[in-house]
Enzyme design. Structure first.
Site, PDB file in Angstrom:
ATOM      1  N   LYS A 229     -41.200  -5.439 -59.845  1.00  0.00           N
ATOM      2  CA  LYS A 229     -40.108  -4.436 -59.501  1.00  0.00           C
ATOM      3  C   LYS A 229     -40.195  -3.199 -60.284  1.00  0.00           C
ATOM      4  CE  LYS A 229     -36.064  -4.895 -61.730  1.00  0.00           C
ATOM      5  NZ  LYS A 229     -34.901  -5.461 -62.172  1.00  0.00           N
TER       6      LYS A 229
ATOM      7  N   ASP B 229     -33.801  -5.550 -56.989  1.00  0.00           N
ATOM      8  CA  ASP B 229     -33.103  -5.968 -58.124  1.00  0.00           C
ATOM      9  C   ASP B 229     -32.128  -6.925 -57.837  1.00  0.00           C
ATOM     10  OD1 ASP B 229     -31.301  -4.338 -57.152  1.00  0.00           O
ATOM     11  OD2 ASP B 229     -30.936  -3.276 -58.995  1.00  0.00           O
TER      12      ASP B 229
END
Length: 212
Positions: A120, A138
């Protein structure tokens, strides 16, 4: 959800916010990298408060590495998990200096090899700092993708792959920012603000709320 609906969703999000930006404060790819590492399980507001004191003092790998773990901890102790984050940042700075000439690498493999940098974080840096087509998923983006029907999936990686496949290409570069802002301020976790939502008529969520 069909392609026409998805196109209209992103067309409206683009219309409302043509140049979306991250809410993390940064002035260089390195500052962004550090801010994103610090932002894990923390708010952007909290990270910005800490980096507002840190970056004027040290905003290069060499300068932050020179602070050491204890010195860096003083600046970031208001952020959750600051001890482990300080260790990761110091080690990341060492690797950047020794292996990358003090520059942030522009490949996923090199970024993910840095301590504290997962998929991420790497995607955020690739997309935001280097404007590469990458999708950082997220909790906000995972929720919005599933709730609306834009890109439903059981895992973060599944949602990421579907977004890269389904988001119209002309909107893909900024889709990460639109989705995260939508999740943060409109399609919120406890109670989505459907009555104030720009894309309510396109969303396939079955339990829509009013804003009362």
């Amino acid at each position: 959800m069909n392609a026409a609906k998805r196109y209209e969703i992103f067309r409206r999000l683009h219309e409302d916010n043509p140049e979306p930006k991250t809410e993390l404060a940064y002035d260089s790819p390195f500052e962004l990298l550090i801010a994103v590492i610090l932002s894990a399980q923390a708010t952007d507001v909290g990270v910005n408060k800490a980096t507002a004191k840190l970056f004027p003092v040290a905003n290069t790998p060499q300068a932050i590495h020179a602070l050491g773990v204890e010195g860096l901890s003083e600046y970031i102790k208001t952020i959750g998990l600051y001890n482990s984050k300080a260790k990761n940042v110091i080690e990341t700075c060492r690797i950047l200096v020794e292996q990358h000439g003090g520059q942030v690498p522009q490949s996923r493999e090199a970024l993910e090899a840095l301590p504290g940098v997962g998929r991420k974080t790497a995607n955020v840096v690739l997309n935001t700092a280097f404007r590469q087509l990458a999708m950082a998923v997220d909790t906000h983006i995972f929720r919005v993708s599933n709730r609306t029907g834009i890109a439903p999936g059981k895992t973060v990686l599944e949602v990421e792959k579907k977004l890269l496949k389904f988001v119209p290409r002309e909107f893909l570069l900024d889709a990460h920012h639109w989705l995260i802002l939508h999740g943060r301020y409109v399609c919120q976790a406890r109670k989505p603000r459907c009555g104030s939502c720009r894309i309510e008529d396109l969303c396939e969520y079955k339990h829509k709320t009013s804003d009362d």
